[in-house]
Every structure is written in C-alpha cells, then in structure tokens.
Write a protein that holds these residues in place. Structure first.
Motif, PDB file in Angstrom:
ATOM      1  N   THR A 221     -43.388  56.326  30.771  1.00 23.14           N
ATOM      2  CA  THR A 221     -43.860  54.717  30.699  1.00 23.14           C
ATOM      3  C   THR A 221     -44.936  54.596  31.193  1.00 23.14           C
ATOM      4  O   THR A 221     -45.182  53.874  32.728  1.00 23.14           O
ATOM      5  CB  THR A 221     -43.043  53.939  30.817  1.00 23.14           C
ATOM      6  N   PRO A 222     -46.058  54.964  31.336  1.00 23.31           N
ATOM      7  CA  PRO A 222     -47.350  54.658  31.675  1.00 23.31           C
ATOM      8  C   PRO A 222     -47.344  53.116  31.659  1.00 23.31           C
ATOM      9  O   PRO A 222     -48.797  52.904  33.005  1.00 23.31           O
ATOM     10  CB  PRO A 222     -48.222  55.940  30.532  1.00 23.31           C
ATOM     11  N   GLY A 223     -47.423  52.652  31.354  1.00 25.73           N
ATOM     12  CA  GLY A 223     -47.435  51.352  31.320  1.00 25.73           C
ATOM     13  C   GLY A 223     -46.526  50.569  32.494  1.00 25.73           C
ATOM     14  O   GLY A 223     -45.720  50.960  33.656  1.00 25.73           O
ATOM     15  N   THR A 224     -46.769  49.549  33.037  1.00 22.65           N
ATOM     16  CA  THR A 224     -46.393  48.360  34.106  1.00 22.65           C
ATOM     17  C   THR A 224     -44.744  47.519  33.595  1.00 22.65           C
ATOM     18  O   THR A 224     -44.765  46.814  32.438  1.00 22.65           O
ATOM     19  CB  THR A 224     -47.638  47.950  34.658  1.00 22.65           C
ATOM     20  N   THR A 240     -40.446  54.646  35.988  1.00 24.89           N
ATOM     21  CA  THR A 240     -41.711  54.194  36.155  1.00 24.89           C
ATOM     22  C   THR A 240     -41.989  55.640  37.452  1.00 24.89           C
ATOM     23  O   THR A 240     -41.288  56.278  38.300  1.00 24.89           O
ATOM     24  CB  THR A 240     -41.249  53.017  37.346  1.00 24.89           C
ATOM     25  N   ASN A 241     -42.927  56.330  36.656  1.00 26.98           N
ATOM     26  CA  ASN A 241     -43.897  57.366  37.503  1.00 26.98           C
ATOM     27  C   ASN A 241     -44.928  57.186  38.379  1.00 26.98           C
ATOM     28  O   ASN A 241     -45.609  56.591  37.204  1.00 26.98           O
ATOM     29  CB  ASN A 241     -44.099  58.715  36.876  1.00 26.98           C
ATOM     30  N   VAL A 242     -45.184  57.383  39.501  1.00 27.41           N
ATOM     31  CA  VAL A 242     -46.560  57.114  40.514  1.00 27.41           C
ATOM     32  C   VAL A 242     -46.764  58.521  40.781  1.00 27.41           C
ATOM     33  O   VAL A 242     -46.123  59.568  40.210  1.00 27.41           O
ATOM     34  CB  VAL A 242     -45.098  56.357  41.973  1.00 27.41           C
ATOM     35  N   GLY A 243     -47.689  58.260  41.508  1.00 27.78           N
ATOM     36  CA  GLY A 243     -48.501  59.256  42.155  1.00 27.78           C
ATOM     37  C   GLY A 243     -48.116  60.548  43.128  1.00 27.78           C
ATOM     38  O   GLY A 243     -46.324  60.023  43.718  1.00 27.78           O
ATOM     39  N   ALA A 244     -48.671  61.315  43.529  1.00 24.70           N
ATOM     40  CA  ALA A 244     -48.182  61.978  44.544  1.00 24.70           C
ATOM     41  C   ALA A 244     -48.182  61.378  46.244  1.00 24.70           C
ATOM     42  O   ALA A 244     -48.331  60.396  46.513  1.00 24.70           O
ATOM     43  CB  ALA A 244     -49.290  63.314  44.670  1.00 24.70           C
TER      44      ALA A 244
END
Length: 266
Positions: A221-224, A240-244
């Motif tokens: 799910t790249p969206g918000t 929700t996938n987030v950054g490092a």
C-alpha cells in the motif's frame, strides 16, 4: 429454370452481386404460401455474406459503406443501416444492429444492438437487450441478460457464465461477473460466483469464502492510509510500509461501542 427433382452442376454456378432492386444476385426460399424470402445474397456490399431465411433482408441496399458483414441463420443481421465488420451466427443474432465490429454467436445473441460496437456475445440470448453499449463481452446462456437485470448501455463489461449479469437495473462500466448466476453491482469491480461460491487459490476444494494454500498474502500500500475510519471503510485492513529506521504498521478499521477507529494489528 424450373427444376423438379435433383439438379447437378458439372461446372461453376455464378451468382452476381445483389443489386438494390433485388432483381439479381439472390437465391430465394419459397414458403408454403408461395411467398419468397431471401436465403443467400450479399445485400449492401460485395463484402457482405448472408445465408439463412431472411438473413440480412433489411439491409440498406444503397449504402456500400456497410461492408464486411456476415449473417448466418434465420434473420441473422436482419437490419443494418451502416454498420461494418459484424458477424452473426444463429437465429436472430444481431437482428437489429447499426454498430460495427460486433460478434454474436447463438440464437438471439445481441438481438437488439441499436448502435453499440465492439461487443462479443456467445450463447443463447447473451447480451440480448444491449442497445448502445460498446466493448462488452458475454459468454454463456443468458450472460449479460438476467431476466431482471439486463445490460443495455454499459461499456467494457464482462460476463462469463450462465446468467452472469448485473446486480440491479443501474448500468455499469468496466464491471466483471464470473461464474453461473454471478451478479456485479458496481463499476470497476469484479465478482466471482454467486453467494454460495467459495474461492480457492492453490486448492481445489476451498472450505471458506476464500482459502489460500501454499503461500501467503502480501500487502503493498504505497498510498496514505485514510485519516478517518467510518462506516464506509469498516473492516478495511491497511498496511503501511515506511522507510529505513522506522517500523511498518498493520491496522484495521473497526467499530467499538459506536465509535469508529483504527486498531493496530501489528
């Protein structure tokens, strides 16, 4: 030429193009009352072919643009003003059609296609009531034509299976129903089977509405995520996938004591 008995031709039999006065280029079938019905001809254009009792009988003789049409069967492609490249096989298939690039195979398939183009109907009564929609595909008896919910103007819909059709009288676009009696009631949606169907992925005998064997489910799910959880999205699961250096999250929209909220699953 009046032949009582068998006739054998040892050389070619030439049939000229059908002319607008219907005086040449037609093989007729004689009815019990002595009436004549067209049986083989190419009305409208040299590129047309009609075989069957009154197939293409209502074609516009004065419009050579209506070419590339093929009608096989009683009253197949009976009437056409300027449609091109249509194929109708079956009793009254595409009987009324002014559209182009349509294919109807089966008795009464696409029977009332007034102006739609690019439709494909295979099966008895498939897309029977389609009048002006285009790009629709229906395969199976009564596909796209449930007695209660017949599609007439929608575009780019797909119905595969016996009575696969719309779910109500509202026209839809880009809707897909797959399976016997499957009903779709929203545009840009896909429905598998009727209310009794269980869907299996990786299994031949699913025991639940959806059963997956031999693998998992991946959420991307790249969206918000929607800020507000309410009745319209109740039951929605959002990953929700987030950054490092940050932690992913998985939440579901639920109702608790009449209050809607996102509850974390992970």
């Amino acid at each position: 030429l009046d032949v009582d008995g068998d006739a054998q031709f040892r050389k070619n039999l030439y049939l000229p193009d059908t002319n607008e006065n219907e005086t040449v280029g037609i093989i007729y079938k004689v009815g019990d009352d002595g009436s004549l019905s067209r049986f083989i001809h190419n009305s409208g254009s040299i590129e047309n072919t009609f075989v069957g009792l009154d197939a293409g009988a209502g074609f516009n003789f004065n419009n050579p643009v209506a070419g590339g049409n093929t009608g096989i069967g009683s009253q197949a492609l009976f009437s056409n003003e300027d449609g091109q490249l249509n194929t109708a096989v079956g009793d009254s298939a595409l009987a009324v059609s002014n559209g182009s690039n349509n294919t109807a195979v089966g008795a009464l398939a696409l029977n009332d296609n007034l102006s739609g183009s690019g439709n494909t109907a295979v099966g008895h009564v498939a897309l029977f009531a389609m009048r002006s929609g285009s790009g629709n595909t229906a395969i199976g008896q009564f596909a796209g034509h449930d007695a209660n919910f017949a599609i007439t103007t929608g575009n780019n819909n797909t119905f595969l299976g016996f009575k696969a059709s719309l779910g109500n009288l509202t026209e839809r676009n880009n809707a897909t129903a797959i399976g016997a009696n499957a009903k779709v009631d929203a545009s840009d949606a896909l429905v598998l089977g009727d209310s009794t169907v269980r869907v299996g992925i990786g299994t031949t005998s699913p025991s639940q509405k959806l059963e997956i064997a031999g693998g998992g489910i991946k959420f991307t799910t790249p969206g918000t995520r929607p800020v507000t959880c309410d009745e319209s999205i109740r039951g929605l699961i959002w990953f929700t996938n987030v950054g490092a250096g940050q932690t992913d999250s998985l939440a579901i929209c639920v109702k608790m004591l009449n209050i809607y909220s996102w509850r974390p699953l992970y």
